[in-house]
Design an enzyme around this catalytic site. Structure first.
Site, PDB file in Angstrom:
ATOM      1  N   CYS A   1       0.781  -1.269   0.011  1.00  0.00           N
ATOM      2  CA  CYS A   1      -0.179  -0.035  -0.212  1.00  0.00           C
ATOM      3  C   CYS A   1       0.721   1.402   0.005  1.00  0.00           C
ATOM      4  O   CYS A   1       1.379   1.445  -1.179  1.00  0.00           O
ATOM      5  CB  CYS A   1      -1.068  -0.012   1.199  1.00  0.00           C
ATOM      6  SG  CYS A   1      -2.572   0.868   0.704  1.00  0.00           S
TER       7      CYS A   1
ATOM      8  N   HIS B   1      -3.575  -5.670   2.375  1.00  0.00           N
ATOM      9  CA  HIS B   1      -3.424  -5.734   3.736  1.00  0.00           C
ATOM     10  C   HIS B   1      -3.692  -7.371   3.977  1.00  0.00           C
ATOM     11  O   HIS B   1      -4.292  -7.988   3.319  1.00  0.00           O
ATOM     12  CB  HIS B   1      -4.050  -4.794   4.765  1.00  0.00           C
ATOM     13  CG  HIS B   1      -3.621  -3.626   4.255  1.00  0.00           C
ATOM     14  ND1 HIS B   1      -2.479  -2.866   4.573  1.00  0.00           N
ATOM     15  CD2 HIS B   1      -4.378  -2.473   3.477  1.00  0.00           C
ATOM     16  CE1 HIS B   1      -2.432  -1.633   4.101  1.00  0.00           C
ATOM     17  NE2 HIS B   1      -3.531  -1.311   3.456  1.00  0.00           N
TER      18      HIS B   1
HETATM   19  N1  GLN Z   1      -2.137   6.841   2.094  1.00  0.00           N
HETATM   20  C1  GLN Z   1      -2.332   5.811   0.920  1.00  0.00           C
HETATM   21  C2  GLN Z   1      -3.436   5.904   0.396  1.00  0.00           C
HETATM   22  O1  GLN Z   1      -4.586   6.063   0.987  1.00  0.00           O
HETATM   23  C3  GLN Z   1      -2.128   4.440   1.411  1.00  0.00           C
HETATM   24  C4  GLN Z   1      -2.956   4.009   2.398  1.00  0.00           C
HETATM   25  C5  GLN Z   1      -2.511   2.548   2.771  1.00  0.00           C
HETATM   26  O2  GLN Z   1      -1.403   2.250   3.213  1.00  0.00           O
HETATM   27  N2  GLN Z   1      -3.618   1.753   3.383  1.00  0.00           N
HETATM   28  O3  GLN Z   1      -3.808   5.649  -0.778  1.00  0.00           O
END
Ligand code: GLN
Length: 239
Positions: free
Chosen positions: A93, A196
């Site tokens: 992510c 995740h």
């Molecule tokens: N901040 C990033 C987004 O919203 C990554 C989010 C995350 O790592 N879950 O795309």
């Protein structure tokens, strides 16, 4: 005695928001269960980023946290050296976005490390929910055969350039950008994803692939592990 396998957990103080630190735990445990000595090195913001871990994991984080991570990784370029040396890097992510060419945070375009040919811009709505895909088997992921499962939660739309290949073809969920039908990135020794879960708890074959690359062997050469609970979890998530 053989030296322990060193798993670098990169910047958990800023990229530890979504439980992705668990990926390093899974890697260590799957090594130890096979009698392979392995240790996790927590690499914090105040540390220099070492170039000589056997493999690395990066997790997700909030926009402001990932801006800090990108600046730190640019200033202490151990990860770039490790990638140039072919050491496996698994990024999730925000971790994936940071390894790309650019991403957007709070409306500003921010430079990433450019280890993967990908750019991330804001999506109109948050991609949140179960995500599943069929492995593309690109590059170092050629041995993957099992469906990939995870939980996505991102506002970034990541578009791949010609040097990057997808990790999987979407069967459920939004994936990289909601348009291309793909999830994640494979480029050189980097495997990146929006999954995740933590992803490596849900996808043991992917964990073993990273371990195999770090040990300079193949997944087939690793002793199989029977963990019925993981099989049940996958069945439940992939149904
Ligand atoms: N901040 C990033 C987004 O919203 C990554 C989010 C995350 O790592 N879950 O795309």
């Amino acid at each position: 005695m053989a030296k322990p396998l060193r798993i670098g957990l990169v910047l958990p103080d800023v990229l530890g928001t979504y439980g992705d630190d668990g990926n390093a735990l899974v890697l260590r445990q799957r090594a130890v269960m096979r009698g392979i000595d392995a240790q996790i090195e927590r690499i914090s913001l105040n540390d220099e980023i070492p170039a000589d871990c056997d493999l690395y994991t990066l997790g997700g984080g909030e926009d402001s946290a990932q801006v800090i991570a990108a600046a730190r990784l640019a200033a202490s370029p151990g990860l770039q050296a490790a990638a140039a040396d072919g050491r496996p890097i698994f990024a999730v992510c925000a971790g994936m976005q940071v390894l790309g060419r650019t991403f957007t945070a709070h409306g500003d375009r921010v430079d990433g490390l450019g280890l993967i040919d990908a750019t991330t811009s804001p999506m109109s709505t948050r991609a949140i929910g179960e995500v599943a895909s069929t492995p593309s088997r690109a590059g170092i992921t050629a041995e993957l055969s099992e469906p990939l499962t995870g939980f996505e939660n991102h506002m970034g739309a990541t578009v791949l350039g010609p040097d990057a290949a997808p990790l999987g073809r979407i069967t459920r969920g939004i994936g990289n950008d909601g348009a291309s039908g793909v999830e994640g990135v494979v480029q050189g020794s980097v495997v990146a994803t929006y999954m995740h879960g933590p992803a490596l708890a849900r996808n043991p074959q992917l964990a073993d692939l990273l371990l195999a690359r770090a040990l300079h062997t193949t997944v087939d050469e690793l002793r199989p592990l029977e963990i019925p609970l993981i099989d049940r979890l996958r069945l439940e998530r992939l149904k």
